[in-house]
Design a protein around this motif. Structure first.
Motif, PDB file in Angstrom:
ATOM      1  N   ILE A  93       0.868  -1.192   0.000  1.00 49.32           N
ATOM      2  CA  ILE A  93       0.000   0.000   0.000  1.00 49.32           C
ATOM      3  C   ILE A  93       0.897   1.232   0.000  1.00 49.32           C
ATOM      4  O   ILE A  93       1.480   1.598   1.007  1.00 49.32           O
ATOM      5  N   GLN A  94       1.058   1.834  -1.153  1.00 49.92           N
ATOM      6  CA  GLN A  94       1.852   3.063  -1.293  1.00 49.92           C
ATOM      7  C   GLN A  94       1.019   4.094  -2.037  1.00 49.92           C
ATOM      8  O   GLN A  94       0.099   3.736  -2.789  1.00 49.92           O
ATOM      9  N   ASP A  95       1.368   5.368  -1.863  1.00 49.85           N
ATOM     10  CA  ASP A  95       0.617   6.439  -2.543  1.00 49.85           C
ATOM     11  C   ASP A  95       0.642   6.286  -4.058  1.00 49.85           C
ATOM     12  O   ASP A  95      -0.299   6.700  -4.748  1.00 49.85           O
ATOM     13  N   ASP A  96       1.752   5.722  -4.584  1.00 48.19           N
ATOM     14  CA  ASP A  96       1.875   5.632  -6.042  1.00 48.19           C
ATOM     15  C   ASP A  96       1.624   4.217  -6.572  1.00 48.19           C
ATOM     16  O   ASP A  96       2.035   3.870  -7.663  1.00 48.19           O
ATOM     17  N   THR A  97       0.930   3.373  -5.757  1.00 49.30           N
ATOM     18  CA  THR A  97       0.599   2.012  -6.195  1.00 49.30           C
ATOM     19  C   THR A  97      -0.894   1.905  -6.500  1.00 49.30           C
ATOM     20  O   THR A  97      -1.736   2.311  -5.687  1.00 49.30           O
ATOM     21  N   LEU A  98      -1.220   1.355  -7.670  1.00 48.63           N
ATOM     22  CA  LEU A  98      -2.601   1.078  -8.055  1.00 48.63           C
ATOM     23  C   LEU A  98      -2.866  -0.402  -7.753  1.00 48.63           C
ATOM     24  O   LEU A  98      -2.225  -1.284  -8.327  1.00 48.63           O
ATOM     25  N   VAL A  99      -3.782  -0.658  -6.824  1.00 44.40           N
ATOM     26  CA  VAL A  99      -4.111  -2.036  -6.428  1.00 44.40           C
ATOM     27  C   VAL A  99      -5.416  -2.429  -7.114  1.00 44.40           C
ATOM     28  O   VAL A  99      -6.452  -1.782  -6.923  1.00 44.40           O
ATOM     29  N   LEU A 100      -5.365  -3.512  -7.903  1.00 49.59           N
ATOM     30  CA  LEU A 100      -6.533  -3.945  -8.673  1.00 49.59           C
ATOM     31  C   LEU A 100      -6.905  -5.377  -8.271  1.00 49.59           C
ATOM     32  O   LEU A 100      -6.206  -6.342  -8.615  1.00 49.59           O
TER      33      LEU A 100
END
Length: 511
Positions: free
Chosen positions: A434-441
């Motif tokens: 979980i990072q500000d620049d991570t897109l989790v799909l």
């Protein structure tokens, strides 16, 4: 200037061949030019007390004649012949740092011609530690002016081959003593002011001076733009140490610098532009594009100083259009490294934060139940696209009890489509994902809900369908025949194509 034959003589500093030293000494006494090794860089030697020899030095290097030359001596007593009004602290500085990579500036005596000092009433003096340099200085009469043995403006030479590239046919002789020890020019300390002032940083640092003589001042224009004032020390005024390509220093914290350089090199790759990256031992694995060169380790910045000019010259051979460099700490020898990089870049700096602000997502993570089929399949499909921005694409599982390879049926289907999951190992999703620049799909709504319940609203968490606004259900083929995996592949393929389009349209908006 006339072309001449340049003699090259190899020498072992541990077993100096006196005959070579005498030959070179004679060339210098007769007003010729001899390149020789010092512990800092290779110097272009001339008789410091002959005005005509200074003129030849400037001509061979293509160097502006108001750029002073450093006079090298081998015996401390000789300082009194070329300098006057020598301050009391000089004795203790010399005791600590001479012979060594320190140049001190004094008022000159009448025996030193203005040709050597660039028209100034001061003279820059150094006593090198290299035994070849010391033997040559004595053989030449005791006073050898020696700027770096390169074409003016080019990266300084750290090997005899570098000298030969730049000056063969323009000078009488090159003494090849192997690779130098330090790789950056000497520290320059102006002794004509109180307190003494560092005009050029080097291996002898401000902290080292202060332990010996108390406070020294530092010329604050060292990392600033070029000034119109006549330079008091070599290398202060002109663009220096420069490779042929445009060099830019990317500045920020190290993570920002890496991300920005990755973004810049990926853009160059897509435009078929050849670019270089100056990286370190610690950051080398993070770069996927461009010609990446390792300058040294951040744990020992002396290795970076030693590698700087070599790397800049290597890039000239690679024919790159632009070079991006990480920045280095502006203290200790890091100050000297940044000084040389700034000069080589012509003070071109890029704030990393400005570059990385243009990209919202840098990582795309697909989440499935066990990270063995649908998640890894989607990740591998997305990797096949030539996206407008670079992403780290991976997959994770909600329940992964132990690492295992991809499902064999999923792998068979991917192979039939000329893709592979053979290197995939399932991994558990955790808070590091979980990072500000991570897109989790997430592949399913239930997986998204599980992530939201564990991690709250902290991340960019969506289902794949939700993110691309397509409600086509993704079937779970687990425990079913191969055909079910084929059907799943076809549906995922269409959804991932839409995802690639969506990421590219976001990239266009962010420009």
């Amino acid at each position: 200037m006339d072309f001449m034959e340049t003699k090259i003589r190899k020498i072992d500093k541990n077993q100096i061949e006196q005959k070579i030293i005498e030959e070179a000494g004679e060339v210098l006494r007769e007003g010729g030019l001899v390149a020789f090794p010092t512990e800092t860089v290779y110097g272009l030697g001339a008789d410091a007390l002959q005005e005509e020899a200074a003129r030849k030095t400037y001509e061979a290097k293509g160097r502006p004649s108001d750029n002073p030359l450093i006079v090298h001596i081998a015996d401390y007593e000789d300082l009194k012949k070329i300098a006057v009004n020598i301050p009391a602290e000089t004795d203790i500085l010399a005791a600590h740092f001479w012979p060594g990579p320190l140049t001190m500036i004094f008022e000159k005596s009448d025996v030193v011609p203005y040709g050597t000092t660039g028209g100034l009433d001061t003279v820059a003096v150094r006593m090198p530690v290299d035994p070849v340099a010391q033997a040559l200085i004595r053989a030449a009469g005791g006073f050898v002016s020696a700027p770096s043995a390169n074409t003016s403006g080019r990266p300084s030479p750290t090997t005899a081959q570098h000298v030969e590239e730049d000056l063969a046919g323009k000078i009488d002789m090159i003494i090849d003593g192997g690779t130098v020890d330090i790789g950056l020019e000497s520290t320059i300390l102006d002794m004509t002011v109180t307190p003494p002032m560092i005009l050029r940083p080097g291996a002898v640092t401000a902290e080292m001076f202060e332990e010996v003589i108390g406070p020294v001042s530092i010329d604050e224009t060292l990392l600033g733009d070029e000034s119109e004032k006549a330079p008091k020390a070599p290398g202060m005024k002109y663009r220096h140490y420069a490779p042929k390509a445009k060099l830019m220093i990317v500045e920020g914290d190290l993570r920002e610098e890496i991300l920005a350089i990755r973004q810049l090199t990926y853009a160059a790759h897509r435009e078929n532009r050849k670019v270089g990256v100056i990286a370190t031992n610690e950051t080398l694995p993070f770069y996927n594009y461009g010609i990446v060169k390792n300058i040294g380790t951040r744990e020992n910045e002396k290795t970076i100083a030693h590698g700087l000019y070599r790397v800049l010259r290597e890039f000239d051979e690679e024919d790159v259009e632009e070079i991006y460099s990480e920045s280095f700490a502006a203290q200790g020898i890091g100050k000297a490294i940044m000084n040389r990089l700034e000069k080589a870049a012509g003070h071109l700096r890029i704030p990393a934060s400005v570059i990385i602000a243009k990209q919202k997502y840098r990582t795309v993570t697909f989440v499935s139940r066990t990270d063995s089929a649908r998640g890894p399949m989607a990740a591998e499909m997305l990797r096949q696209y030539d996206l407008k921005q670079e992403y780290v694409i991976n997959s994770r599982g909600i329940i992964v009890l132990f690492p295992e390879p991809a499902n064999q049926k999923a792998e068979a289907i991917m192979k039939s489509a000329q893709m592979t999951l053979e290197n995939h190992i399932s991994r558990q999703f955790d808070e590091d994902n979980i990072q500000d620049d991570t897109l989790v799909l997430a592949i399913e709504e239930s997986q998204k809900e599980k992530l939201l319940s564990e991690y709250g609203e902290n991340g960019n968490i969506y289902t794949l369908n939700e993110f691309i606004e397509d409600d086509t259900e993704i079937p779970d083929p687990y425990g079913k025949p191969l055909a079910a995996y084929g059907e799943c592949y076809e549906i995922l393929s269409g959804l991932v194509a839409k995802l690639a389009d969506k990421l590219d349209s976001l990239a266009e908006e962010e420009k």
